[in-house]
Scaffold this active site. Structure first.
Site, PDB file in Angstrom:
ATOM      1  N   TRP A 185       0.991  -1.232  -0.017  1.00 54.92           N
ATOM      2  CA  TRP A 185       0.171   0.116  -0.068  1.00 54.92           C
ATOM      3  C   TRP A 185       0.776   1.104   0.080  1.00 54.92           C
ATOM      4  O   TRP A 185       1.786   1.223   0.997  1.00 54.92           O
ATOM      5  CB  TRP A 185      -0.889  -0.126   1.190  1.00 54.92           C
ATOM      6  N   GLU A 224      -3.190  -2.889  -2.672  1.00 52.06           N
ATOM      7  CA  GLU A 224      -4.069  -2.297  -1.763  1.00 52.06           C
ATOM      8  C   GLU A 224      -4.491  -0.861  -2.183  1.00 52.06           C
ATOM      9  O   GLU A 224      -3.699  -0.039  -2.337  1.00 52.06           O
ATOM     10  CB  GLU A 224      -3.593  -2.158  -0.197  1.00 52.06           C
ATOM     11  N   LYS A 226      -6.933   2.685  -2.215  1.00 49.69           N
ATOM     12  CA  LYS A 226      -7.532   3.381  -1.150  1.00 49.69           C
ATOM     13  C   LYS A 226      -8.237   4.766  -1.640  1.00 49.69           C
ATOM     14  O   LYS A 226      -8.259   5.038  -2.854  1.00 49.69           O
ATOM     15  CB  LYS A 226      -6.377   4.000  -0.395  1.00 49.69           C
ATOM     16  N   ASP A 257      -9.773  -3.280   1.515  1.00 49.06           N
ATOM     17  CA  ASP A 257      -9.693  -2.929   2.792  1.00 49.06           C
ATOM     18  C   ASP A 257     -11.085  -2.139   3.213  1.00 49.06           C
ATOM     19  O   ASP A 257     -11.365  -1.138   2.507  1.00 49.06           O
ATOM     20  CB  ASP A 257      -8.640  -1.804   3.062  1.00 49.06           C
ATOM     21  N   HIS A 260     -11.782   1.572   3.560  1.00 46.01           N
ATOM     22  CA  HIS A 260     -11.457   2.404   2.401  1.00 46.01           C
ATOM     23  C   HIS A 260     -12.412   2.859   1.571  1.00 46.01           C
ATOM     24  O   HIS A 260     -12.378   3.010   0.555  1.00 46.01           O
ATOM     25  CB  HIS A 260     -10.333   2.058   1.717  1.00 46.01           C
ATOM     26  N   HIS A 284      -8.736  -6.630   4.074  1.00 48.33           N
ATOM     27  CA  HIS A 284      -8.271  -5.882   5.536  1.00 48.33           C
ATOM     28  C   HIS A 284      -9.631  -5.535   6.127  1.00 48.33           C
ATOM     29  O   HIS A 284     -10.278  -4.749   5.669  1.00 48.33           O
ATOM     30  CB  HIS A 284      -7.390  -4.397   4.949  1.00 48.33           C
ATOM     31  N   ASP A 292     -10.029   6.795   6.994  1.00 50.23           N
ATOM     32  CA  ASP A 292      -9.185   5.711   7.241  1.00 50.23           C
ATOM     33  C   ASP A 292      -9.610   4.744   8.190  1.00 50.23           C
ATOM     34  O   ASP A 292     -10.652   4.439   8.228  1.00 50.23           O
ATOM     35  CB  ASP A 292      -8.055   6.617   7.720  1.00 50.23           C
ATOM     36  N   ASP A 294      -9.337   3.738  11.353  1.00 55.95           N
ATOM     37  CA  ASP A 294      -8.952   4.026  12.828  1.00 55.95           C
ATOM     38  C   ASP A 294      -9.959   3.275  13.594  1.00 55.95           C
ATOM     39  O   ASP A 294      -9.740   3.425  14.864  1.00 55.95           O
ATOM     40  CB  ASP A 294      -8.852   5.410  12.854  1.00 55.95           C
ATOM     41  N   ASP A 324      -7.335  -4.751   9.933  1.00 62.77           N
ATOM     42  CA  ASP A 324      -6.327  -3.325   9.691  1.00 62.77           C
ATOM     43  C   ASP A 324      -7.316  -2.054  10.468  1.00 62.77           C
ATOM     44  O   ASP A 324      -8.265  -1.609   9.975  1.00 62.77           O
ATOM     45  CB  ASP A 324      -6.103  -3.138   8.458  1.00 62.77           C
TER      46      ASP A 324
END
Ligand SMILES: C[C@H](O)[C@H](O)[C@@H](O)C(=O)CO
Ligand code: MN
Length: 417
Positions: A185, A224, A226, A257, A260, A284, A292, A294, A324
């Site tokens: 990534w 990856e 995003k 992910d 994302h 992910h 993001d 988090d 993730d």
């Protein structure tokens, strides 16, 4: 919870599922064997051991809860604690910045397997296999463009780094006799309106072509995409379309992910679409909250739908499951357990779906019946099956792990000052 009560509940659940043609013992066995890759970076807010600085360059962790891991020993201690509170099979997903640098200045274009042999040995002792990630962020040369940078010196630095990381992943795969999954990534993007979007994408494509040209039999690369990075909100070089196209054309694994995407997007719908064109998926599993990764993964519609799509697509063996997120605002060990348990519950629910009947209804155009069963399966006693899965593996059942984590916080984390 008392063991005899858990067993009794399980027997009742087993019978209820059997009436729908679902084998709960088999579902538990599959759950036990399905590996989940633990992301090492939840333990220390993606700081790592190279520079000891907060993450920068497209990502950021927020929160300052005490007790984060400050060195390799503490990080390993935390992962061991996490492992002790979970049933199932686990891998460890390392980023390059978590190498054993031993106080030496080893730049990213100089890194070798020597910085990871300790991890390989430790992981073997823990009965874990390793996955790996190159690291383009948190470095003076990160800037806003790495592999897509028009300046040859910067671009070549990152190409060299990524090539070296692939070789490290290959050595890990060879050591563990199982391919190491290496994720690439890069944060590359721009804060504001960009007029040369195509140019940077072409450079990224060329860099990836060069990086992936080397045949390495013991590792698999994945790429990856995003939506945007922090401070890079207007344009992402490695967008979803870019990587979907690149992976499909070059037969490379795609990293999906779930953090994302916009919170209202149905990410799970990408599973069956991508799997027609890419060889495998790296997942992910995260929780989008406007920006993001988090937020700790939960047992919510997003996560449940993701895994049911995977099972419905018969694609469990074509997906690698990883987590993730990096939440520094709560007890970090607790964050791991919540996220893993959410992924496991979602997987288990997917394994327990009365899929044969649902498929039959759909084939026969019995759409009321399909909808009715989909509704009814939501309240089947799957919690009793998950409790039994933990009991069977001598792991705290239900909320019991909260007390374990409180104890670890008092005895270990609170002393990290
Ligand atoms: C630390 C990871 O590489 C990172 O979270 C990446 O996977 C990502 O999702 C960036 O937003
Ligand atoms: Mn990710």
């Amino acid at each position: 919870m008392k063991a005899d009560l858990i067993l009794k509940n399980y027997e009742i659940a087993k019978e209820r599922y059997a009436a729908l043609g679902v084998d709960t013992d088999k579902a538990i066995e599959t759950l036990e064997k399905t590996p989940i890759s633990l992301h090492c970076w939840q333990a220390d807010d993606v700081v790592g051991f190279e520079r000891g600085e907060a993450a920068s360059g497209g990502i950021q962790s927020t929160g300052n809860y005490p007790g984060k891991a400050r060195n390799i020993d503490e990080l390993r201690q935390d992962i061991e604690k996490v492992n002790s509170l979970l049933a199932g099979t686990f891998r460890l997903n390392l980023h390059e910045i978590y190498g054993e640098f031993g106080g030496k200045q080893i730049d990213r274009n100089e890194v070798t397997v020597d910085q990871f042999t300790g991890w390989m040995q430790w992981a073997k002792e823990q009965n874990m296999k390793l996955d790996f990630n190159s690291t383009s962020f948190s470095h003076p040369k990160s800037g806003s463009l790495s592999l897509s940078n028009p300046a040859p010196a910067i671009r070549e630095f990152w190409i060299e780094h990524t090539k070296r990381c692939r070789r490290i992943a290959d050595a890990m795969g060879k050591f563990q006799n199982d391919p190491c999954i290496m994720n690439i990534w890069v944060h590359d993007g721009s804060k504001d309106i960009t007029v040369e979007k195509g140019r940077y994408r072409e450079i990224l494509k060329n860099s990836l072509d060069e990086i992936l040209a080397e045949e390495l039999p013991n590792m698999k690369s994945c790429l990856e995409a995003k939506l945007f990075g922090i401070g890079l909100e207007a344009y992402t070089v490695g967008s979803h379309d870019f990587y979907a196209g690149y992976c499909a054309k070059n037969n490379v694994m795609y990293t999906l992910d779930t953090g994302h995407y916009e919170p209202t997007e149905n990410v799970s719908d990408a599973v069956s679409a991508l799997l027609l064109f890419v060889p495998e998926l790296m997942l992910h599993v995260s929780r989008p909250m406007h920006w993001d990764s988090d937020h700790v993964t939960l047992f919510d519609d997003n996560t449940r739908n993701l895994f049911s799509e995977l099972v419905r697509a018969n694609a469990l063996d074509r997906a690698h499951i990883g987590l993730d997120y990096f939440d520094g605002s709560i007890n970090r060990i607790g964050a791991y357990i919540i996220g893993v348990r959410a992924a496991q519950k979602s997987l288990l629910q997917a394994f327990l779906e009365p899929l044969d009947t649902l498929r039959k209804y759909e084939d026969e155009g019995k759409l009321f019946q399909r909808l009715a069963l989909l509704e009814e399966e939501k309240t089947l006693p799957f919690g009793a099956v998950y409790d039994y899965f933990n009991l069977k593996n001598n792991i705290p059942v239900g909320e019991e792990y909260i007390a374990d984590i409180e104890k670890y916080e008092a005895e270990v984390l609170a002393k990290r000052v």
